[in-house]
Design a protein around this motif. Structure first.
Motif, PDB file in Angstrom:
ATOM      1  N   ALA A 132       0.839  -1.204   0.000  1.00  0.00           N
ATOM      2  CA  ALA A 132       0.000   0.000   0.000  1.00  0.00           C
ATOM      3  C   ALA A 132       0.869   1.248   0.000  1.00  0.00           C
ATOM      4  CB  ALA A 132      -0.937  -0.005   1.200  1.00  0.00           C
ATOM      5  N   CYS A 133       1.968   1.215   0.727  1.00  0.00           N
ATOM      6  CA  CYS A 133       2.883   2.359   0.751  1.00  0.00           C
ATOM      7  C   CYS A 133       3.481   2.599  -0.632  1.00  0.00           C
ATOM      8  CB  CYS A 133       3.996   2.131   1.770  1.00  0.00           C
ATOM      9  SG  CYS A 133       3.432   2.162   3.479  1.00  0.00           S
ATOM     10  N   PHE A 134       3.946   1.536  -1.274  1.00  0.00           N
ATOM     11  CA  PHE A 134       4.543   1.684  -2.601  1.00  0.00           C
ATOM     12  C   PHE A 134       3.520   2.121  -3.628  1.00  0.00           C
ATOM     13  CE2 PHE A 134       8.007  -0.746  -0.727  1.00  0.00           C
ATOM     14  CZ  PHE A 134       9.094  -0.066  -1.241  1.00  0.00           C
ATOM     15  N   GLU A 135       2.323   1.556  -3.583  1.00  0.00           N
ATOM     16  CA  GLU A 135       1.282   1.911  -4.547  1.00  0.00           C
ATOM     17  C   GLU A 135       0.866   3.366  -4.429  1.00  0.00           C
ATOM     18  OE1 GLU A 135      -1.899  -0.861  -3.900  1.00  0.00           O
ATOM     19  OE2 GLU A 135      -0.686  -2.562  -4.553  1.00  0.00           O
ATOM     20  N   SER A 136       0.805   3.870  -3.202  1.00  0.00           N
ATOM     21  CA  SER A 136       0.337   5.240  -2.985  1.00  0.00           C
ATOM     22  C   SER A 136       1.470   6.258  -2.957  1.00  0.00           C
ATOM     23  CB  SER A 136      -0.441   5.311  -1.670  1.00  0.00           C
ATOM     24  OG  SER A 136       0.436   5.025  -0.592  1.00  0.00           O
ATOM     25  N   GLY A 137       2.707   5.796  -2.848  1.00  0.00           N
ATOM     26  CA  GLY A 137       3.833   6.716  -2.746  1.00  0.00           C
ATOM     27  C   GLY A 137       3.918   7.393  -1.393  1.00  0.00           C
TER      28      GLY A 137
END
Length: 120
Positions: free
Chosen positions: A36-41
């Motif tokens: 989720a962190c990587f997907e949302s930046g």
């Protein structure tokens, strides 16, 4: 995939995991948080303690240790809101106190203080 919300406040953002139906109880759930962190930046995360399975608090399971290693490796700032101390055994409480001295992981008993720390 675990459900989450992106919270925007004071020109900053963080990811909130607080969906009671989505318990954190496995390594796959931890990887969902990182994804989720990587997907949302966004590299700041708030986790409501009510969604953490009991096994997570038992340091013998090594779940929390694996999670710590992953968030440190990926430079993710995480705050846990844990209102009920009865869920934490003495060893976990000691670890939480020690982690609160650092800059990457914190434990608070209310969302206001947790958010204030996370948005710094």
């Amino acid at each position: 995939m675990m459900k989450y919300n992106v919270v925007n406040k004071e020109d900053k953002s963080y990811i909130m995991f607080n969906e009671i139906e989505s318990k954190i109880h496995s390594e796959a759930d931890m990887l969902d948080i990182i994804s989720a962190c990587f997907e949302s930046g966004i590299n700041s995360v708030m986790i409501d303690g009510r969604i953490i399975a009991d096994e997570f608090y038992d340091l013998k399971t090594k779940l929390f240790g694996m999670f710590l290693q992953k968030i440190i490796n990926y430079k993710i700032k995480v705050v846990f809101i844990i209102n009920e101390e009865r869920t934490m055994n003495d060893r976990f409480k000691e670890l939480a106190l020690e982690l609160n001295k650092g800059t990457d992981i914190r434990f608070y008993n209310n969302a206001e203080d947790a958010q204030e720390w996370l948005l710094r």
